[in-house]
Design an enzyme around this catalytic site. Structure first.
Site, short mmCIF file in Angstrom:
data_model
loop_
_atom_site.label_atom_id
_atom_site.label_comp_id
_atom_site.label_asym_id
_atom_site.label_seq_id
_atom_site.Cartn_x
_atom_site.Cartn_y
_atom_site.Cartn_z
N HIS A 67 0.67 -0.83 0.19
CA HIS A 67 -0.37 -0.20 0.33
C HIS A 67 1.11 1.37 0.00
O HIS A 67 0.50 2.68 -0.13
CB HIS A 67 -1.02 0.05 0.95
CG HIS A 67 -0.36 0.77 2.52
ND1 HIS A 67 0.52 -0.03 3.22
CD2 HIS A 67 -0.26 1.05 2.83
CE1 HIS A 67 0.68 0.24 4.61
NE2 HIS A 67 -0.09 1.36 4.45
N ASP A 107 -0.64 -7.40 1.65
CA ASP A 107 0.23 -6.10 2.04
C ASP A 107 1.70 -6.46 1.62
O ASP A 107 2.70 -5.71 2.71
CB ASP A 107 -0.19 -5.58 2.82
CG ASP A 107 0.18 -3.19 2.59
OD1 ASP A 107 1.07 -3.81 2.54
OD2 ASP A 107 -0.07 -3.26 3.23
N SER A 191 4.46 2.26 8.08
CA SER A 191 4.34 1.08 6.75
C SER A 191 5.32 1.10 6.03
O SER A 191 6.27 1.20 6.30
CB SER A 191 2.99 2.03 5.87
OG SER A 191 1.82 2.33 6.94
#
Length: 242
Positions: A67, A107, A191
């Site tokens: 992402h 992911d 992230s």
């Protein structure tokens, strides 16, 4: 569910907009000793300035969260202070084909460096899990340049780290995830960074669930993607052998 997933993904991205205060990063963390995590990679889009973390797994590959994909990503190896970044390296993003921003799971992304890294004390790789189903240490660590507070715009100039503890898989989520829960851990901007357990990158920071107190952080379980990783990290000549 798809809307919630999209929102929580965005919570772990951050835009380096002028005017942000720049104090601490990982929630409940401490400043990492300079160059003590030589595998850590700062990732930023050249135009949107959205940033993520990542980690060097071979001299020509960085691993991060899918992402985090943007159109013009650059990676900064051996980064310490994001106000004084080294020269960036262009990459070719390779997101896992099953990833969809509107749904949970898968992911994970590889970034192929257009110029391989020169490995040294400042820039180095981190080990990935072995193919065997080995036991993972519950005492782990996360790192990043993200926010100090889950609700406060305070991205870090310098790399920070925090100790976290894995929880039992039945309280986590899907089979391809690992989870930690507590007051310390990744926040917005973290992230794509590694979940390091026993010196091995076992997971990738994906998202956290704000419905739980303390927050539940979810990581992509790297070992579930061995075949895909192996296929894309073959030496170039092997990719064309029949």
């Amino acid at each position: 569910m798809s809307i919630r997933w999209h929102i929580t993904c965005l919570l772990l991205l951050r835009s380096c907009t002028p005017g942000f205060s720049t104090h601490d990063g990982i929630v409940g963390g401490k400043v990492s000793a300079p160059h003590s995590r030589p595998y850590m990679v700062y990732i930023r889009d050249k135009f949107t300035k959205q940033s993520c973390g990542g980690f060097l797994v071979r001299e020509d590959f960085v691993m991060t969260a899918a992402h985090c994909i943007q159109s013009n990503l650059m990676v900064y190896l051996g980064a310490g202070d994001t106000k004084h970044l080294p020269a960036g390296v262009d990459v070719d993003p390779i997101p896992y084909p099953g990833f969809n921003m509107k749904r949970k799971g898968h992911d994970i992304m590889l970034l192929k460096l257009k110029t391989p890294a020169n490995l040294n004390k400042i820039v180095s790789t981190i080990a990935l899990p072995k193919p065997e189903n080995e036991k993972i240490s519950k005492d782990c660590m996360v790192m990043g340049w993200g926010w100090q507070n889950y609700d406060q715009e305070s991205p870090s100039d310098v790399l920070k780290e925090a100790n976290v503890t894995l929880i039992d898989s039945e309280n986590c989520g899907t089979a391809d995830t690992l989870c930690t829960q507590g007051s310390a851990g990744p926040a917005q901007g973290d992230s794509g960074g590694p979940l390091v357990c026993g010196g091995v990158a076992q997971g990738i920071v994906s998202f956290y669930n704000t419905k739980t107190k303390p927050y539940l952080t979810v990581y992509t379980h790297i070992s579930h993607y061995f075949s895909w990783i192996h296929d894309h990290m073959k030496p170039t000549q092997q990719q064309y052998e029949t």
